[in-house]
Design an enzyme around this catalytic site. Sequence first.
Site, mmCIF file in Angstrom:
data_model
loop_
_atom_site.group_PDB
_atom_site.id
_atom_site.type_symbol
_atom_site.label_atom_id
_atom_site.label_comp_id
_atom_site.label_asym_id
_atom_site.label_seq_id
_atom_site.Cartn_x
_atom_site.Cartn_y
_atom_site.Cartn_z
ATOM 1 C CB CYS A 93 -0.921 -0.159 1.098
ATOM 2 S SG CYS A 93 -2.371 1.120 0.963
ATOM 3 C CG HIS A 192 -3.300 -3.361 4.506
ATOM 4 N ND1 HIS A 192 -2.062 -2.693 4.904
ATOM 5 C CD2 HIS A 192 -3.941 -2.294 3.920
ATOM 6 C CE1 HIS A 192 -2.142 -1.520 4.300
ATOM 7 N NE2 HIS A 192 -3.199 -1.160 3.880
HETATM 8 N N1 GLN Z 1 -2.118 6.934 2.274
HETATM 9 C C1 GLN Z 1 -2.154 6.009 1.012
HETATM 10 C C2 GLN Z 1 -3.750 5.913 0.591
HETATM 11 O O1 GLN Z 1 -4.696 6.183 1.131
HETATM 12 C C3 GLN Z 1 -1.787 4.457 1.512
HETATM 13 C C4 GLN Z 1 -2.768 4.047 2.722
HETATM 14 C C5 GLN Z 1 -2.244 2.631 3.430
HETATM 15 O O2 GLN Z 1 -1.085 2.255 3.359
HETATM 16 N N2 GLN Z 1 -3.175 1.626 3.503
HETATM 17 O O3 GLN Z 1 -3.712 5.441 -0.466
#
Ligand code: GLN
Length: 241
Positions: A93, A192
Amino acid sequence: MKLNVCHLYPDLLNLYGDRGNVMAFKQRCSWRGIKINLFEVNLGEKINFKEMDFLFLGGGSDREQNLIAADLTQRTSDLKEAIEDGLVVLAICGGYQLLGKYYRTLDGKIIPGLELLDFYTEAGLKRLIGNIIIEVVLEDSIIQVVGFENHAGRTFLGHIYPLGRVLSGYGNNGKDNKEGVRYKNVFCSYLHGPLLPKNPMLTDYLIATALKRRGWSDKLDFLDDSLEIAAQKVMLKRLLK
Ligand code: GLN
C-alpha cells in the site's frame, strides 16, 4: 542457511499490523531451521541493501508517507541497484505507492516516489475499502490470495506487470481489474491482512526466491498450513460465491 531481512521504517509504515508480514516470513524460515538476521531501519539509519535478502515496506497514512519520503528518496540508487540484482522486496500500500513516480494526495499535494517502477498514484474521494481476493501467477502455479484493502490512492500502471488479477474487491484503482505490481523479485500489493500470514504459499515463494538468489536450495520443508487454508476457504466462499 541464513537470510538477512530489512524492515524499513517499522514504526512509521505499519498500518493495520503490516509488521505481521516480517513476522510470518521470519517464522516460516525459523520452522525450517533457516536463520534470520532482522535489520529494523528507521529514518536516517543506514543499511546496505546489497547484503539484504528480503526487504519489507509496510503501509502508511498520507502523513507517514510524507514523513519518510525524503529519507526513502536518499536510498533510491542503492535500492535500484539491489532490485536489479534480484533483491526480494515486498511493499504494501503506502510503501508500494512510494516506489512509483508519485502519490498525489486528496488535497493535491505531490509526494514524490522513487521512480523505480513505472506507475503513479492519485488519491480519489471514496476510499477503496474491503476484503479482496486476487489471482496471482507464480512460475508453475496459479494461486488465490486473500487480504484486506483500505486506500484512497488509485494506482495506474505503465509498462509493468500487475501482481495479480482482481477476483473480488477494488485492487489498484477499482477500474482495470489489476492489483499490485510485479517487477523482477519486487512484489507490490494493496493487500493488508497482513498479507503473508494469510497466504502461506506466497510467503514460501518469497522465501524460496531469496534462498535461490543466494545459491541455496529453494525446496522448502513441508509445513502444516491447514489452519491458514481453512481460513482462506472461508473468505473464498464468502467473496466468490
Ligand atoms: N495513504 C495511502 C492511501 O490512502 C496509503 C494507505 C495505506 O497504506 N493503507 O492510499
